[in-house]
Design a protein around this motif. Structure first.
Motif, PDB file in Angstrom:
ATOM      1  N   SER A 122     101.031 -39.394 -57.101  1.00 61.16           N
ATOM      2  CA  SER A 122     101.274 -40.542 -56.712  1.00 61.16           C
ATOM      3  C   SER A 122     100.700 -40.806 -55.488  1.00 61.16           C
ATOM      4  N   LYS A 125      96.696 -40.406 -55.223  1.00 59.25           N
ATOM      5  CA  LYS A 125      95.869 -41.252 -55.707  1.00 59.25           C
ATOM      6  C   LYS A 125      95.746 -42.600 -54.730  1.00 59.25           C
ATOM      7  N   ILE A 129      91.873 -43.586 -54.018  1.00 58.75           N
ATOM      8  CA  ILE A 129      91.342 -45.184 -54.091  1.00 58.75           C
ATOM      9  C   ILE A 129      90.874 -45.392 -52.723  1.00 58.75           C
ATOM     10  N   GLU A 145      88.765 -48.267 -64.738  1.00 63.04           N
ATOM     11  CA  GLU A 145      88.940 -47.816 -63.197  1.00 63.04           C
ATOM     12  C   GLU A 145      90.181 -46.938 -63.166  1.00 63.04           C
ATOM     13  N   ASP A 146      91.318 -47.444 -63.969  1.00 62.51           N
ATOM     14  CA  ASP A 146      92.668 -46.616 -63.782  1.00 62.51           C
ATOM     15  C   ASP A 146      92.414 -45.105 -64.512  1.00 62.51           C
ATOM     16  N   TYR A 147      91.805 -45.149 -65.383  1.00 61.83           N
ATOM     17  CA  TYR A 147      91.438 -44.038 -66.305  1.00 61.83           C
ATOM     18  C   TYR A 147      90.781 -43.105 -65.390  1.00 61.83           C
ATOM     19  N   VAL A 149      90.574 -42.959 -61.845  1.00 67.18           N
ATOM     20  CA  VAL A 149      91.392 -42.368 -60.826  1.00 67.18           C
ATOM     21  C   VAL A 149      92.097 -41.496 -61.268  1.00 67.18           C
ATOM     22  N   ASN A 150      93.083 -41.602 -62.477  1.00 70.91           N
ATOM     23  CA  ASN A 150      93.853 -40.847 -62.917  1.00 70.91           C
ATOM     24  C   ASN A 150      93.230 -39.504 -63.061  1.00 70.91           C
TER      25      ASN A 150
ATOM     26  N   TRP B 162      97.344 -40.447 -70.542  1.00 73.71           N
ATOM     27  CA  TRP B 162      96.860 -41.642 -70.201  1.00 73.71           C
ATOM     28  C   TRP B 162      97.083 -42.906 -71.279  1.00 73.71           C
ATOM     29  N   HIS B 166      99.442 -46.350 -72.071  1.00 72.56           N
ATOM     30  CA  HIS B 166      98.803 -47.586 -72.221  1.00 72.56           C
ATOM     31  C   HIS B 166      99.216 -48.239 -73.668  1.00 72.56           C
TER      32      HIS B 166
END
Lengths: 187, 187
Positions: A122, A125, A129, A145-147, A149-150, B162, B166
């Motif tokens: 967390s 991240k 970012i 994008e979130d995929y 970043v993860n 992930w 979702h």
DNA sequence: TTGATACGAAACACTTCGTTCTGTATCAGT
DNA sequence: ACTGATACAGAACGAAGTGTTTCGTATCAA
């Protein structure tokens, strides 16, 4: 803050991290923490609602420090086939871990550490970012994008874990290079 | 095996997975499992030494099935800029998870699931090695082989997590494409 | 039918948890 | 230095869980 409070809080943190380097989180009882910290039962529960909150507070203290200092660093250059990792934030993080934050490494290598991993990821991240997003690197990719970043975050955590499992034989520079080799081709 | 044994063992497995879909592993007590399974205390401990071993046995049963069937599949083609993921083992795995193995997904999305994650990764690693190693893809890279295997394995698990977070809105084909896009450029 | 065994019920000693009470020591502020 | 506030230790509490043992019953395979 009251000197007594500070002293008790620190004693508990120290006892806790000390115990965490020996055994799993789940195997540590509040009683052991109390005994190790040489603190009354009442005191423990006056400071922390439960064992989970103790871990939470500890994590916030550890990461609040390391991530904040990393946030202040200048942003390195991250481009495919660049190869140069000398000014990477990740290199800085690894050095910091190696030199100053054995606590975090101990927590990372311990078992039953999901709670800890969640906090690590967390916090990481945010850093990632702030590093990549400004440059639009996260949008150029054909991945959500979130995929992305993860993926980057998890890969870094896994890299640190792998490093630890190898007794940190490799240099921080070497590890940074490995990590960037898996990430940069995607961006 | 004795019919009574099989019946008890199944009742315990069912109760356990049912409880796991509701709450964290750590929050589930042996007492609850016993009550839900409607089984005597003696019986539980006759079958499983401890709650951890119950999870272990459950994982072995779940993964033994899914990985073994995947192992028998023909090996797909994995090359950068290939783009075609229709015959990937990973696609097969995702479809299997979506259709048949809600248990695994429930376990994956639950908290405090490190033990489970370890089994998942451990089994997945075998599959990945059998897929890539024969082709020498793991040696061509400038990364250490075990680092690479670990990276691929972790990335797939993270991808599934992930996807779950979702609500599995995307199709298995789409997810496979995302995953391969992060992996193939490295090989 | 028979001997083996898996089972349920109950009780066991043990550990841990989080709370509550009481009296004491230390604090910050005047 | 005095004082009221508060952080503390120690002890005890009930509740809950753990893993084991004993004993009588029901079901099994042969």
């Amino acid at each position: 803050m009251d000197r007594r409070q500070k002293k008790s809080r620190e004693a508990i943190f120290n006892a806790f991290t000390s115990l965490l380097s020996e055994k799993n989180y789940n195997q540590i009882s509040v009683q052991e923490i109390i005994d190790t910290a040489d603190v009354g039962r009442t005191t423990f529960y006056a400071h922390f609602e439960t064992k989970d909150y103790l871990l939470k507070d500890l994590c916030e203290e550890l990461f609040g420090h390391i991530i904040d200092t990393a946030m202040g660093l200048p942003h390195g250059h991250y481009h495919y086939s660049c190869g140069n990792a000398t000014d990477s934030v990740f290199l800085h993080l690894l050095r910091h871990l190696q030199e100053n934050d054995r606590h975090i490494l101990e927590l990372l290598s311990s078992q039953n550490n999901d709670l800890f991993l969640r906090y690590f990821k967390s916090n990481l991240k945010k850093l990632i970012i702030s590093q990549y997003a400004q440059k639009g690197l996260l949008k150029n990719s054909k991945l959500p994008e979130d995929y992305l970043v993860n993926h980057i975050t998890s890969s870094f955590v896994e890299t640190v874990s792998w490093w630890l499992s190898h007794d940190m034989k490799e240099s921080p520079e070497q590890i940074t290079e490995y990590f960037l080799k898996t990430i940069e081709p995607i961006l």
